[in-house]
Each structure stands twice: as C-alpha cells, then as structure tokens.
Design a protein around this motif. Sequence first.
Motif, PDB file in Angstrom:
ATOM      1  N   ARG A  25     131.509  60.927 -67.299  1.00 26.62           N
ATOM      2  CA  ARG A  25     131.412  62.027 -66.109  1.00 26.62           C
ATOM      3  C   ARG A  25     132.962  62.316 -66.269  1.00 26.62           C
ATOM      4  O   ARG A  25     133.444  63.881 -66.547  1.00 26.62           O
ATOM      5  CB  ARG A  25     131.889  61.246 -64.887  1.00 26.62           C
ATOM      6  N   ALA A  26     134.421  61.752 -66.612  1.00 28.64           N
ATOM      7  CA  ALA A  26     135.405  62.064 -67.395  1.00 28.64           C
ATOM      8  C   ALA A  26     135.088  62.680 -68.500  1.00 28.64           C
ATOM      9  O   ALA A  26     135.995  63.583 -68.351  1.00 28.64           O
ATOM     10  CB  ALA A  26     136.096  61.034 -67.708  1.00 28.64           C
ATOM     11  N   PHE A  66     121.468  50.206 -54.638  1.00 29.58           N
ATOM     12  CA  PHE A  66     121.422  50.971 -55.279  1.00 29.58           C
ATOM     13  C   PHE A  66     121.305  52.355 -55.705  1.00 29.58           C
ATOM     14  O   PHE A  66     120.457  52.513 -54.104  1.00 29.58           O
ATOM     15  CB  PHE A  66     120.203  50.381 -56.946  1.00 29.58           C
ATOM     16  N   SER A  67     122.152  53.311 -56.538  1.00 28.86           N
ATOM     17  CA  SER A  67     121.815  54.031 -55.701  1.00 28.86           C
ATOM     18  C   SER A  67     121.596  55.421 -56.726  1.00 28.86           C
ATOM     19  O   SER A  67     121.048  54.988 -58.227  1.00 28.86           O
ATOM     20  CB  SER A  67     123.431  54.576 -55.709  1.00 28.86           C
ATOM     21  N   THR A  68     121.040  56.121 -57.058  1.00 22.26           N
ATOM     22  CA  THR A  68     120.881  57.924 -57.932  1.00 22.26           C
ATOM     23  C   THR A  68     121.629  58.538 -57.242  1.00 22.26           C
ATOM     24  O   THR A  68     122.442  58.657 -56.109  1.00 22.26           O
ATOM     25  CB  THR A  68     119.449  58.110 -57.141  1.00 22.26           C
ATOM     26  N   LEU A  69     122.090  59.409 -58.208  1.00 22.33           N
ATOM     27  CA  LEU A  69     122.663  60.830 -58.715  1.00 22.33           C
ATOM     28  C   LEU A  69     121.728  61.441 -58.738  1.00 22.33           C
ATOM     29  O   LEU A  69     121.170  61.962 -60.454  1.00 22.33           O
ATOM     30  CB  LEU A  69     123.934  60.102 -59.952  1.00 22.33           C
ATOM     31  N   SER A  70     122.560  63.190 -58.139  1.00 21.54           N
ATOM     32  CA  SER A  70     122.092  64.123 -58.857  1.00 21.54           C
ATOM     33  C   SER A  70     122.629  65.194 -58.651  1.00 21.54           C
ATOM     34  O   SER A  70     123.738  64.997 -58.199  1.00 21.54           O
ATOM     35  CB  SER A  70     120.720  64.368 -57.707  1.00 21.54           C
ATOM     36  N   THR A  71     122.887  65.947 -59.740  1.00 22.42           N
ATOM     37  CA  THR A  71     124.109  66.828 -60.076  1.00 22.42           C
ATOM     38  C   THR A  71     123.166  68.237 -59.799  1.00 22.42           C
ATOM     39  O   THR A  71     122.141  68.379 -60.732  1.00 22.42           O
ATOM     40  CB  THR A  71     124.795  67.076 -61.612  1.00 22.42           C
ATOM     41  N   THR A 128     123.046  78.659 -58.137  1.00 23.62           N
ATOM     42  CA  THR A 128     123.371  79.919 -58.112  1.00 23.62           C
ATOM     43  C   THR A 128     124.532  79.985 -57.048  1.00 23.62           C
ATOM     44  O   THR A 128     125.071  81.713 -57.131  1.00 23.62           O
ATOM     45  CB  THR A 128     121.906  81.097 -57.869  1.00 23.62           C
ATOM     46  N   ASP A 129     125.079  79.716 -56.441  1.00 21.24           N
ATOM     47  CA  ASP A 129     126.454  79.990 -56.135  1.00 21.24           C
ATOM     48  C   ASP A 129     127.698  79.325 -56.221  1.00 21.24           C
ATOM     49  O   ASP A 129     126.956  77.817 -57.018  1.00 21.24           O
ATOM     50  CB  ASP A 129     125.810  79.330 -53.742  1.00 21.24           C
ATOM     51  N   ALA A 130     128.764  79.735 -57.384  1.00 14.15           N
ATOM     52  CA  ALA A 130     129.488  78.869 -57.232  1.00 14.15           C
ATOM     53  C   ALA A 130     130.122  77.694 -57.101  1.00 14.15           C
ATOM     54  O   ALA A 130     130.651  76.752 -57.039  1.00 14.15           O
ATOM     55  CB  ALA A 130     131.069  80.121 -58.091  1.00 14.15           C
ATOM     56  N   ALA A 131     129.561  77.606 -55.070  1.00 12.32           N
ATOM     57  CA  ALA A 131     130.614  77.327 -54.206  1.00 12.32           C
ATOM     58  C   ALA A 131     129.351  75.652 -55.144  1.00 12.32           C
ATOM     59  O   ALA A 131     130.066  74.383 -54.917  1.00 12.32           O
ATOM     60  CB  ALA A 131     130.661  77.166 -53.152  1.00 12.32           C
ATOM     61  N   LEU A 132     128.714  75.690 -54.645  1.00 17.28           N
ATOM     62  CA  LEU A 132     127.889  74.873 -55.759  1.00 17.28           C
ATOM     63  C   LEU A 132     127.222  74.081 -57.259  1.00 17.28           C
ATOM     64  O   LEU A 132     127.342  72.579 -57.285  1.00 17.28           O
ATOM     65  CB  LEU A 132     126.243  74.703 -55.072  1.00 17.28           C
ATOM     66  N   GLU A 133     127.634  74.937 -58.177  1.00 14.81           N
ATOM     67  CA  GLU A 133     127.999  74.274 -59.290  1.00 14.81           C
ATOM     68  C   GLU A 133     128.779  72.636 -59.396  1.00 14.81           C
ATOM     69  O   GLU A 133     129.541  73.038 -59.443  1.00 14.81           O
ATOM     70  CB  GLU A 133     128.757  75.503 -60.248  1.00 14.81           C
ATOM     71  N   GLY A 134     128.434  71.858 -59.782  1.00 17.77           N
ATOM     72  CA  GLY A 134     128.830  70.793 -60.479  1.00 17.77           C
ATOM     73  C   GLY A 134     128.510  69.826 -59.112  1.00 17.77           C
ATOM     74  O   GLY A 134     129.481  68.481 -59.179  1.00 17.77           O
ATOM     75  N   HIS A 168     127.783  66.531 -56.718  1.00 21.66           N
ATOM     76  CA  HIS A 168     127.224  65.613 -57.298  1.00 21.66           C
ATOM     77  C   HIS A 168     126.637  64.630 -55.537  1.00 21.66           C
ATOM     78  O   HIS A 168     127.655  65.154 -54.327  1.00 21.66           O
ATOM     79  CB  HIS A 168     127.714  64.357 -57.400  1.00 21.66           C
ATOM     80  N   LEU A 169     125.443  64.589 -55.325  1.00 23.80           N
ATOM     81  CA  LEU A 169     125.318  64.092 -53.843  1.00 23.80           C
ATOM     82  C   LEU A 169     124.905  62.225 -54.594  1.00 23.80           C
ATOM     83  O   LEU A 169     123.983  62.397 -55.777  1.00 23.80           O
ATOM     84  CB  LEU A 169     123.965  64.187 -53.626  1.00 23.80           C
ATOM     85  N   GLU A 170     124.790  61.337 -54.248  1.00 24.45           N
ATOM     86  CA  GLU A 170     124.674  60.277 -54.380  1.00 24.45           C
ATOM     87  C   GLU A 170     123.769  59.500 -53.140  1.00 24.45           C
ATOM     88  O   GLU A 170     124.770  59.651 -52.024  1.00 24.45           O
ATOM     89  CB  GLU A 170     126.188  59.350 -54.777  1.00 24.45           C
ATOM     90  N   THR A 171     122.599  58.885 -53.296  1.00 23.13           N
ATOM     91  CA  THR A 171     121.980  58.282 -52.481  1.00 23.13           C
ATOM     92  C   THR A 171     121.935  56.516 -53.398  1.00 23.13           C
ATOM     93  O   THR A 171     121.308  56.452 -53.520  1.00 23.13           O
ATOM     94  CB  THR A 171     120.629  58.746 -52.240  1.00 23.13           C
ATOM     95  N   PHE A 172     122.212  56.039 -51.548  1.00 22.05           N
ATOM     96  CA  PHE A 172     122.169  54.750 -51.261  1.00 22.05           C
ATOM     97  C   PHE A 172     121.202  53.813 -50.877  1.00 22.05           C
ATOM     98  O   PHE A 172     120.769  54.151 -49.898  1.00 22.05           O
ATOM     99  CB  PHE A 172     123.248  53.786 -50.948  1.00 22.05           C
ATOM    100  N   LEU A 173     120.300  52.810 -51.756  1.00 25.03           N
ATOM    101  CA  LEU A 173     118.717  52.751 -50.749  1.00 25.03           C
ATOM    102  C   LEU A 173     118.263  51.770 -51.746  1.00 25.03           C
ATOM    103  O   LEU A 173     119.613  50.512 -52.343  1.00 25.03           O
ATOM    104  CB  LEU A 173     118.034  53.474 -51.833  1.00 25.03           C
ATOM    105  N   PRO A 174     118.036  50.695 -50.049  1.00 27.22           N
ATOM    106  CA  PRO A 174     118.343  49.325 -50.516  1.00 27.22           C
ATOM    107  C   PRO A 174     117.737  48.514 -51.348  1.00 27.22           C
ATOM    108  O   PRO A 174     116.305  48.852 -52.098  1.00 27.22           O
ATOM    109  CB  PRO A 174     117.098  48.640 -49.171  1.00 27.22           C
TER     110      PRO A 174
END
Length: 88
Positions: A4-5, A52-57, A62-68, A70-76
């Motif tokens: 990511r860096a 464990f986690s899943t990551l969506s980007t 279409t909305d500039a505020a949502l660009e980039g 990151h949504l991370e979800t932790f699952l058993p």
Amino acid sequence: MSHRAERTHDQRHYDLAAEIVGYLDRPDAAAPFAGPVITLEIDVNGSSLRFFSTLSTLSTATDAALEGLHLETFLPADDETRRLFDQR
C-alpha cells in the motif's frame, strides 16, 4: 502494508510498514506462519480467538470521496471462534 505504501506513496504507510518490520525482528516475536493466510489471534477471557481478514478497495468510484476507500472485514478463522460468536 509496504504494498500500500508503494501504491500510495503515503509517508504514514511507509512508517507503519517500518514499525511492523521492527516487531518482526524482535527475538520474542512469533515464528512466521507458513499457511495460505495469516491469522489475527486475540486472547479474551481465557479463549483464543482467531480471525482472517479480507480487504476490498474502491478504485473506480464515481464519487471522489469514495475513491481509494479500503474496507476490511474480519472473519472467524476456526470453528472455535465461530462458535464463540454464534453464542452471542
């Protein structure tokens, strides 16, 4: 984090990646995990929870505020953790 860096060129990500490497170089650090995923393990009230986690980007929002965003979800990661969450 280093991926990511490199992608964002954000100094905060470079700093966090360097901090993480510092923890891995400690003699009391856990041995690297050889499986297909790395789990987050948390001890709570004598039980060890594993996730464990899943990551969506969002990269073409279409909305500039949502660009980039990151949504991370932790699952058993195991049956014991799933059972503990199903009880609640």
